[in-house]
Design an enzyme around this catalytic site. Structure first.
Site, short mmCIF file in Angstrom:
data_model
loop_
_atom_site.label_atom_id
_atom_site.label_comp_id
_atom_site.label_asym_id
_atom_site.label_seq_id
_atom_site.Cartn_x
_atom_site.Cartn_y
_atom_site.Cartn_z
N SER A 140 0.86 -1.19 0.00
CA SER A 140 0.00 0.00 0.00
C SER A 140 0.89 1.23 0.00
O SER A 140 2.05 1.16 0.45
CB SER A 140 -0.87 0.01 1.26
OG SER A 140 -1.53 1.26 1.40
N TYR A 153 -1.65 -0.93 10.39
CA TYR A 153 -1.83 -1.20 8.96
C TYR A 153 -0.59 -0.74 8.17
O TYR A 153 -0.06 -1.49 7.33
CB TYR A 153 -3.07 -0.46 8.46
CG TYR A 153 -3.37 -0.68 6.99
CD1 TYR A 153 -3.95 -1.87 6.55
CD2 TYR A 153 -3.06 0.28 6.03
CE1 TYR A 153 -4.22 -2.08 5.18
CE2 TYR A 153 -3.32 0.08 4.68
CZ TYR A 153 -3.91 -1.10 4.26
OH TYR A 153 -4.17 -1.32 2.93
#
Ligand code: NAP
Length: 259
Positions: A140, A153
């Site tokens: 990401s 995350y």
């Protein structure tokens, strides 16, 4: 691009994984669609109805036995594995740092980072034996810089980037490649709450406004990169974290022009 390639795709029940499964099948791949959710059955059914070839397997990518089993299922179904897209992930909930528990960290890292590690661990022996293979992971932009997710995350995705970099060198001379994709904001099941809230407020048009493309991304746009990296066309791309984010990660902080 992927004619007769046997490809495993995790997180195939929704979003990026579903779009990539459909795209890979349209490029000629035989796809083993893996997901925790039984929505993966619909992905495989859709591909088969469109004339492609897919099989659905329900599995938890953070459970080593289930990972070994989905890899074995691909060999049993198609005879071999040519590539894997380790894409399944969880958003972590975006809690502020001080509210995160150890259990929160374990769940986020368990799926996002250990799930990728297990996918690598259980496909690499096959790939090394056959002298080729392509591994693609979903990281990401959150793994590159701050402000795209919670600390659990973001760290989990930085870990995925590190797996791609370090494993590429541990696969020295084997003919096996590994890369990570760093998506920007994509409309999927994971980001649905963001989109729903904006639509409810009537501010949907503002999503993606700080991106140079002035918009958010679509799952197929990640899928195209995944299919390329899984294919022989990417034969000299290895150990990279490739942003597919419309240019979001290219900039220093800036003030977008108001018209
Ligand atoms: P999504 O629509 O929620 O799809 C993720 C899929 O993974 C879901 O079907 C989910 O099932 C499944 N999954 C979750 N935990 C699993 C597990 N333990 N084992 C097997 N499958 C599991 O989200 P997405 O956006 O397509 O996410 C795909 C990847 O892209 C993720 O790694 C995510 O972190 C990454 N990513 C997304 C964005 C974005 O803006 N959407 C940006 C950067 C990176 P359930 O629905 O049952 O949980």
């Amino acid at each position: 691009m992927l004619q007769d390639k046997n490809i495993i795709i995790t997180g195939a029940g929704s979003g990026i994984g579903r779009a990539t499964s459909e795209l890979a099948a349209s490029y000629g791949a035989n796809v083993l669609c893996v997901d925790l959710s039984d929505a993966v059955d619909q992905t495989a059914a859709h591909i088969n109805a469109a004339g492609g070839r897919a099989v659905a397997v329900q599995a938890d990518v953070s459970d080593e036995k289930q990972v070994a089993d989905y890899v074995a299922a691909c060999v049993a179904e198609y005879g071999s594995v040519h590539g894997i897209y380790a894409n399944a992930g969880v958003g972590g909930g975006g809690k502020p740092m001080l509210e995160l528990s150890v259990e929160d960290w374990q769940r986020t890292l368990g799926v996002n980072t250990i799930g990728v590690f297990l996918a690598v661990k259980h496909t690499v022996p096959l790939f090394v034996e056959q002298g080729n293979g392509a591994i693609v992971c979903t990281a990401s932009v959150a793994g590159l810089r701050a402000n795209a997710g919670g600390v659990d995350y973001s760290a989990s995705k930085a870990g995925v980037i590190s797996i791609a970099q370090t494993v590429a060198y541990q696969l020295y001379g084997t003919g096996v490649r590994i890369n990570a994709i760093c998506p920007g904001l994509i409309e999927t099941g994971m980001t649905k709450p963001v989109f729903d809230a904006a639509r409810e407020r009537g501010t949907e048009g503002r999503i993606g406004q700080i991106n140079p493309t002035k918009r958010y991304g679509h799952p197929q746009e990640i899928g195209e990169m995944a299919c390329f990296l899984l294919s022989e066309r990417a034969s000299y791309v290895n150990g990279q974290a490739v942003p597919v984010d419309g240019g979001l990660s290219a900039s220093h902080p800036w003030a977008f022009p108001r018209s």
